[in-house]
Design an enzyme around this catalytic site. Structure first.
Site, PDB file in Angstrom:
ATOM      1  N   HIS A  90       0.723  -1.240   0.025  1.00  9.53           N
ATOM      2  CA  HIS A  90       0.094   0.000  -0.119  1.00  9.53           C
ATOM      3  C   HIS A  90       0.786   1.496  -0.013  1.00  9.53           C
ATOM      4  O   HIS A  90       0.251   2.297  -0.517  1.00  9.53           O
ATOM      5  CB  HIS A  90      -0.898   0.104   1.186  1.00  9.53           C
ATOM      6  CG  HIS A  90      -1.830  -1.199   1.312  1.00  9.53           C
ATOM      7  ND1 HIS A  90      -2.699  -1.428   0.212  1.00  9.53           N
ATOM      8  CD2 HIS A  90      -1.919  -1.864   2.394  1.00  9.53           C
ATOM      9  CE1 HIS A  90      -3.474  -2.617   0.793  1.00  9.53           C
ATOM     10  NE2 HIS A  90      -2.743  -3.022   1.853  1.00  9.53           N
ATOM     11  N   HIS A 115       5.385   7.087   6.614  1.00  6.54           N
ATOM     12  CA  HIS A 115       4.831   6.505   5.203  1.00  6.54           C
ATOM     13  C   HIS A 115       4.656   7.687   4.367  1.00  6.54           C
ATOM     14  O   HIS A 115       4.435   8.735   4.718  1.00  6.54           O
ATOM     15  CB  HIS A 115       3.924   5.311   5.315  1.00  6.54           C
ATOM     16  CG  HIS A 115       2.478   5.874   5.853  1.00  6.54           C
ATOM     17  ND1 HIS A 115       2.168   5.721   7.056  1.00  6.54           N
ATOM     18  CD2 HIS A 115       1.536   6.527   5.174  1.00  6.54           C
ATOM     19  CE1 HIS A 115       0.778   6.294   7.373  1.00  6.54           C
ATOM     20  NE2 HIS A 115       0.818   6.731   6.063  1.00  6.54           N
ATOM     21  N   HIS A 117       2.362   8.971   0.725  1.00  6.57           N
ATOM     22  CA  HIS A 117       1.120   8.856  -0.249  1.00  6.57           C
ATOM     23  C   HIS A 117       1.450   9.460  -1.355  1.00  6.57           C
ATOM     24  O   HIS A 117       1.887  10.916  -1.479  1.00  6.57           O
ATOM     25  CB  HIS A 117      -0.015   9.159   0.160  1.00  6.57           C
ATOM     26  CG  HIS A 117      -0.685   8.560   1.429  1.00  6.57           C
ATOM     27  ND1 HIS A 117      -1.297   7.532   1.544  1.00  6.57           N
ATOM     28  CD2 HIS A 117      -0.313   8.610   2.842  1.00  6.57           C
ATOM     29  CE1 HIS A 117      -1.550   7.067   2.805  1.00  6.57           C
ATOM     30  NE2 HIS A 117      -0.972   7.649   3.770  1.00  6.57           N
ATOM     31  N   GLU A 129      -3.086  13.423   0.013  1.00  2.00           N
ATOM     32  CA  GLU A 129      -4.350  13.244   0.681  1.00  2.00           C
ATOM     33  C   GLU A 129      -4.922  14.349   1.143  1.00  2.00           C
ATOM     34  O   GLU A 129      -6.247  14.457   0.521  1.00  2.00           O
ATOM     35  CB  GLU A 129      -4.223  12.172   1.940  1.00  2.00           C
ATOM     36  CG  GLU A 129      -3.411  10.698   1.417  1.00  2.00           C
ATOM     37  CD  GLU A 129      -4.145   9.812   2.182  1.00  2.00           C
ATOM     38  OE1 GLU A 129      -3.525   9.510   3.246  1.00  2.00           O
ATOM     39  OE2 GLU A 129      -4.512   8.769   1.709  1.00  2.00           O
ATOM     40  N   HIS A 142       3.253  10.999   6.221  1.00  2.23           N
ATOM     41  CA  HIS A 142       2.697  11.061   7.327  1.00  2.23           C
ATOM     42  C   HIS A 142       3.564  10.240   8.447  1.00  2.23           C
ATOM     43  O   HIS A 142       4.169   9.296   8.227  1.00  2.23           O
ATOM     44  CB  HIS A 142       1.347  10.011   7.317  1.00  2.23           C
ATOM     45  CG  HIS A 142       0.292  10.660   6.610  1.00  2.23           C
ATOM     46  ND1 HIS A 142      -0.573   9.850   6.134  1.00  2.23           N
ATOM     47  CD2 HIS A 142       0.141  11.876   6.308  1.00  2.23           C
ATOM     48  CE1 HIS A 142      -1.587  10.778   5.323  1.00  2.23           C
ATOM     49  NE2 HIS A 142      -1.252  11.948   5.542  1.00  2.23           N
ATOM     50  N   THR A 224      -6.530   6.966   7.282  1.00  3.96           N
ATOM     51  CA  THR A 224      -6.611   7.204   5.727  1.00  3.96           C
ATOM     52  C   THR A 224      -6.724   5.754   5.062  1.00  3.96           C
ATOM     53  O   THR A 224      -6.996   5.882   3.615  1.00  3.96           O
ATOM     54  CB  THR A 224      -5.933   8.272   5.007  1.00  3.96           C
ATOM     55  OG1 THR A 224      -4.581   7.735   4.984  1.00  3.96           O
ATOM     56  CG2 THR A 224      -5.904   9.429   5.921  1.00  3.96           C
ATOM     57  N   THR A 225      -6.521   4.593   5.631  1.00  2.00           N
ATOM     58  CA  THR A 225      -6.510   3.463   5.147  1.00  2.00           C
ATOM     59  C   THR A 225      -7.429   2.594   6.033  1.00  2.00           C
ATOM     60  O   THR A 225      -7.531   2.775   7.077  1.00  2.00           O
ATOM     61  CB  THR A 225      -5.248   2.694   4.872  1.00  2.00           C
ATOM     62  OG1 THR A 225      -4.575   2.770   6.306  1.00  2.00           O
ATOM     63  CG2 THR A 225      -4.380   3.481   4.179  1.00  2.00           C
TER      64      THR A 225
END
Ligand SMILES: *[C@@H]1O[C@H](CO)[C@@H](O)[C@H](O)[C@H]1NC(C)=O
Ligand SMILES: *[C@@H]1O[C@H](CO)[C@@H](O)[C@H](O)[C@H]1NC(C)=O
Length: 394
Positions: A90, A115, A117, A129, A142, A224-225
């Site tokens: 992911h 991590h 995005h 995001e 994040h 957000t996941t």
């Protein structure tokens, strides 16, 4: 074993959120059969009313003077012990040592992982995001922490309303290389596939953050996941961090979302969730609009000229009022003059040309206006003028 089975197993072994109960180990992604629009069917919290990310509409934020700076603790102390970098299918994640933490919140938070995005197709094509006034950045970092004052570990905290604190950093692509991000990006080739991990040299994690940690947006939101638990106190920094276009493209094109064994050639891209409704929530700011900006010299000049014009206008108005009062006072005195003992010489010279001061004024006014302008900060004079004519309230 079929690919689905392998994927399920991989998720079991290496879940981004290690707390997720087995029942929730479902192969989710951003598009496809368990894409983000289907998440709520499998993960009920994803349908909640305090979801993340959100669009920050700056005119609808509220300044909260009690929001002090957030303070990264121990981010620069890595003791030269290597970090673990991983691809979980992911995102790319970096495990953070437990001595790293976050201060400036009501509780002490302990760092867990960071991590990223990102999007696809290079700069200006979205990938962050959170958005600001509807505008995306190119990527988003994040840094995840859990409340270690109230909970023993991440697993226990992840479902609690006050369980997590995440720092959100918007990333934009520009010309200059950001060396701090190479501490991660240089090693992506070692973790091209899902479930791969590698040890990388330790580095100062704070170098990934913007310089200004005082100005940020704060709101209560979620992961957000999946499983989208509404446990996150969000801190989204106003200052964005810049990386080079080449660095962004590396981030977007190095990783695959499937395991090496069943590689379908699919890139790990566009791993950002769509913005979620704010519902009842208000986004707070740690900075006010007025004090937020450094004024340019042009703005300072404009303000000075504006204030001067205001003073001149005020002076003209005050002068007009004083003149009018004097005029009516003199008219009044004139009618009394016959009966009073006041010497007519006090009144007549200025009274006789009563209709003419309007003509005379323009010549005299510049000096007087300047006087008032120079003294316009002290209202003493302005107040004095009207009262200095003793017959104002007959
Ligand atoms: C986290 O803490 C809970 C509660 O104390 C405990 O039951 C659980 O085993 C811990 N989990 C991990 C992964 O340490
Ligand atoms: C988040 O929720 C807590 C608990 O309900 C509340 O005290 C706090 O003010 C909220 N924070 C924001 C930024 O709305």
């Amino acid at each position: 074993m079929d690919s689905l089975g392998l994927f399920m197993l991989s998720l079991l072994l290496c879940s981004q959120w290690t707390a997720a109960p087995a029942a929730e180990e479902i192969t989710w992604s951003y598009t496809g059969s368990v894409g983000q629009w289907q998440w709520p069917e499998y993960f009920p919290d994803c349908a909640g009313t305090s979801q993340s990310p959100v669009d920050v509409v700056t005119t609808q934020t509220k300044y909260d003077p009690s929001l002090g700076p957030v303070t990264p603790l121990g981010y620069d102390q890595h003791n030269n012990r290597p970090f673990t970098l991983y691809n979980n299918g992911h995102t790319v994640g970096l495990e953070l040592p437990e001595w790293m933490g976050l201060g400036g919140l009501p509780w002490l938070f302990t760092a867990v992982q960071l991590h990223l995005h990102w999007g696809s197709g290079g700069p200006g094509r979205g990938g962050s995001e959170h958005t600001i006034n509807g505008l995306s950045a190119d990527a988003e970092l994040h840094v995840v922490h859990y409340n270690s004052e109230l909970y023993p570990n991440m697993s226990a905290a992840v479902t609690q309303p006050d369980g997590l604190a995440v720092l959100g950093i918007l990333i934009v692509a520009g010309e200059e290389t950001n060396p701090a991000f190479n501490n991660i990006l240089s090693y992506l080739s070692r973790i091209r596939h899902a479930d791969q991990k590698t040890l990388i040299p330790a580095f100062d994690v704070q170098s990934l953050l913007p310089k200004d940690l005082r100005r940020y947006y704060r709101y209560n939101g979620s992961l957000t996941t999946p499983p989208c638990h509404q446990s996150v106190t969000w801190t989204l920094f106003r200052e964005r961090v810049q990386i080079s276009k080449a660095q962004l493209i590396k981030m977007e094109t190095m990783l695959h979302s499937s395991r090496a064994e069943d590689d379908d050639g699919k890139m790990l891209q566009d791993n950002y969730r769509a913005i979620q409704p704010l519902h009842h929530r208000v986004v707070l700011t740690s900075f006010s609009a007025e004090s937020g900006e450094q004024l340019s010299s042009g703005e300072v000049t404009a303000i000075v000229i504006g204030v001067m014009c205001g003073c001149v206008a005020l002076a003209v108005v005050v002068r007009f009022i004083v003149k009018t009062i004097k005029f009516f006072t003199l008219l009044h005195n004139d009618s009394l003059a016959v009966n009073s003992s006041t010497s007519s010489w006090d009144i007549l010279p200025s009274n006789r040309p009563a209709p003419t001061p309007r003509v005379k004024n323009p010549e005299k006014e510049p000096e007087k206006i300047q006087d008032v302008v120079l003294n316009c900060t002290s209202d003493g004079e302005k107040k004095e003028e009207p009262t200095s004519s003793p017959q104002t309230e007959p």
